[in-house]
Design a protein around this motif. Structure first.
Motif, PDB file in Angstrom:
ATOM      1  N   ALA A  89       7.957  51.865 -32.558  1.00 33.79           N
ATOM      2  CA  ALA A  89       8.291  50.544 -32.180  1.00 33.79           C
ATOM      3  C   ALA A  89       7.875  50.234 -30.782  1.00 33.79           C
ATOM      4  CB  ALA A  89       9.919  50.384 -32.108  1.00 33.79           C
ATOM      5  N   LEU A  90       7.852  51.390 -29.779  1.00 32.00           N
ATOM      6  CA  LEU A  90       7.211  50.835 -28.645  1.00 32.00           C
ATOM      7  C   LEU A  90       6.348  52.207 -28.084  1.00 32.00           C
ATOM      8  CD1 LEU A  90      10.856  49.930 -27.057  1.00 32.00           C
ATOM      9  CD2 LEU A  90       8.992  48.337 -27.382  1.00 32.00           C
ATOM     10  N   PRO A  91       5.029  52.077 -28.593  1.00 33.42           N
ATOM     11  CA  PRO A  91       4.177  53.191 -28.316  1.00 33.42           C
ATOM     12  C   PRO A  91       4.126  53.746 -26.831  1.00 33.42           C
ATOM     13  CG  PRO A  91       3.224  51.356 -29.599  1.00 33.42           C
ATOM     14  CD  PRO A  91       4.534  50.978 -29.001  1.00 33.42           C
ATOM     15  N   GLU A  92       4.380  52.871 -25.896  1.00 32.82           N
ATOM     16  CA  GLU A  92       4.272  53.176 -24.416  1.00 32.82           C
ATOM     17  C   GLU A  92       5.494  54.066 -24.113  1.00 32.82           C
ATOM     18  OE1 GLU A  92       5.635  48.896 -24.062  1.00 32.82           O
ATOM     19  OE2 GLU A  92       4.752  50.507 -25.786  1.00 32.82           O
ATOM     20  N   SER A  93       6.573  54.067 -24.968  1.00 39.39           N
ATOM     21  CA  SER A  93       7.875  54.818 -24.536  1.00 39.39           C
ATOM     22  C   SER A  93       7.653  56.065 -23.684  1.00 39.39           C
ATOM     23  CB  SER A  93       8.566  54.951 -25.723  1.00 39.39           C
ATOM     24  OG  SER A  93       9.043  53.893 -26.257  1.00 39.39           O
ATOM     25  N   MET A  94       8.488  55.976 -22.754  1.00 42.96           N
ATOM     26  CA  MET A  94       8.730  57.312 -21.921  1.00 42.96           C
ATOM     27  C   MET A  94      10.071  57.685 -22.105  1.00 42.96           C
ATOM     28  SD  MET A  94       6.490  58.295 -19.568  1.00 42.96           S
ATOM     29  CE  MET A  94       6.495  59.569 -18.372  1.00 42.96           C
ATOM     30  N   ILE A  95       9.864  59.165 -22.518  1.00 44.10           N
ATOM     31  CA  ILE A  95      11.257  59.952 -22.884  1.00 44.10           C
ATOM     32  C   ILE A  95      11.578  60.953 -22.105  1.00 44.10           C
ATOM     33  CG2 ILE A  95      12.410  60.803 -25.053  1.00 44.10           C
ATOM     34  CD1 ILE A  95      10.817  59.065 -26.925  1.00 44.10           C
TER      35      ILE A  95
END
Ligand code: SF4
Length: 436
Positions: free
Chosen positions: A281-287
């Motif tokens: 959904a949000l490819p740039e996500s930081m996890i």
């Protein structure tokens, strides 16, 4: 946040905040108390403060005070009073008694409601431009290893209007970064629904509400229990670029058997799917996540499952804790305890493996431009330290900027390289504040 509220309340009562113990009459040590190492650190801090300023009064406040009020008073002669965290409006009384040398305990039990509206903080202990905002107190998840519900009580969500007002005020006063905190933000509003007396709202609803605040700011959501991820936040983040696609999901483990013993419902497959959905959904996500190793019953097979999960999930940031056996928690009496030595070795193994994964994940930002909130100048060098949206305060890496910038300045910068856990970046222009 509690420390800031304590400070604001005392200042409003006529007390004066001073920057060092030399000028102080009373020193308040706000403590943590949820695991052994935090308790030790808190006690050491109080003792070293009293040793530095033996003539000053020391009030021990916070979680440790809430958890062991009478024991602290009885066993720590260095302490001039004990103040829990259930009702911060009592700080004036606690301070007066400590100053008068009365050695009082003021630590009522946690209540089941948050009745008061937010207390306006006059002094934020963060770097300029950044603030933490609590949206819940306490937790109903009851993980078997965790003492936090014993200290902070059950879940109480704050009124959404009250959170909205506080965030709006902070933005109006020039705050750029707001970090929403609570024990489990994914539970926000669950208690409203259960009571039926409050408006139905959840975390996605709250984020959408905060999205209506006008201005240049970013919001980061911290700590969401991965077993009840509020999917609607992905949509809210996709709609408003000011809501950082930053996810702090404390998985703790990946072995289903062990997670069950922790009173959690996840598994390696379920958590891999959760991350895949977020990234799609949000490819740039930081996890970000935390792992807990050395929980009673953790065998080689469980540890292999965790390592395999770590290799496959490729988290951006990871913190690793060794299990701490806490009295009053269900896991305290669990059998098959893992030795401290083995837990420490497993912690190190995971940490060592994470270095290369974090490095690889951070490299995807090389060449991109980010907005950096400057925290401080590097002494003796023409460099400044700051953070982008993917770097949470205190726990993640920083961005090293070429140039002298005032703390609180907003600088648009291009990332040139990754060094360890930090970015090296070249300033492009200053969005707010002074710079050179
Ligand atoms: S969700 Fe977090 S705070 Fe709540 S019981 Fe579990 S570990 Fe503790």
């Amino acid at each position: 946040v509690d420390g800031e509220e304590i400070s604001a309340r005392l200042e409003d009562m006529g007390h004066e905040y001073v920057p060092t113990g030399d000028e102080a009459e009373l020193i308040i040590v706000n403590t943590c108390g949820f695991i052994e190492s935090a308790k030790k650190e808190s006690i050491d801090a109080a003792l070293s403060i009293k040793a530095l300023w033996p003539d000053k009064k020391v009030l021990l406040a916070g979680c440790l005070a809430q958890r062991y009020p009478e024991e602290i008073l009885a066993e720590m002669a260095e302490v001039d009073g004990v103040f829990g965290n259930a009702d911060l409006s009592l700080i004036g009384e606690a301070a007066s008694k400590a100053i008068a040398g009365q050695r009082a305990v003021i630590a009522p039990p946690q209540t089941s409601v948050i009745s008061e509206p937010y207390y306006s903080r006059t002094r934020l202990f963060e770097f300029p431009g950044s603030a933490h905002v609590k949206i819940t107190e306490g937790c109903d998840n009851r993980c078997t290893y965790c003492a936090i519900p014993l200290i902070r009580g059950g879940l109480r969500s704050r009124d959404p209007e009250d959170i909205f007002r506080e965030c709006k005020d902070l933005v109006a006063k020039g705050t750029y970064e707001i970090n929403l905190i609570g024990q489990d933000l994914g539970s926000y509003g669950v208690d409203f629904k259960a009571s039926g007396t409050r408006p139905a709202i959840d975390l996605p609803g709250l984020l959408k509400k905060l999205s209506s605040i006008e201005g240049d700011f970013r919001i980061r959501v911290l700590y969401i229990h991965p077993d009840h991820f509020p999917w609607g936040i992905l949509e809210a983040m996709a709609e408003d670029g000011r809501l950082a696609p930053y996810f702090d999901l404390p998985f703790q483990h990946a072995s289903e058997r062990l997670l069950k013993a922790m009173n959690r419902r996840g598994s390696s497959e379920r958590y891999l799917e959760l991350i895949a959905r977020i990234r799609s959904a949000l490819p740039e996500s930081m996890i970000r996540s935390t792992f807990l190793v050395g929980f009673p019953g953790e065998n080689e097979e469980d540890f292999e499952i965790l390592k395999d999960f770590q290799r496959r999930v490729k988290l951006d940031w990871l913190g690793v804790f060794a299990y701490s056996r806490e009295e009053g928690t269900p896991a305290y009496s669990f059998k098959d305890r893992v030795t401290k030595k083995l837990a420490a070795a497993r912690k190190k193994e995971i940490e060592d493996a994470q270095g290369a994964i974090t490095d690889e994940r951070l490299r995807r930002f090389i060449g991109s431009s980010i907005r950096v909130l400057v925290e401080e100048k590097v002494e003796g060098e023409t460099l400044s330290l700051g953070r982008g949206w993917m770097q949470a305060p205190d726990v993640d890496g920083s961005t090293v900027l070429d140039g002298d910038f005032a703390p609180g300045a907003l600088v648009n910068a291009r990332i040139l390289a990754v060094h360890g856990v930090d970015f090296e970046a070249e300033p492009e222009d200053t969005a707010r504040g002074e710079g050179s």
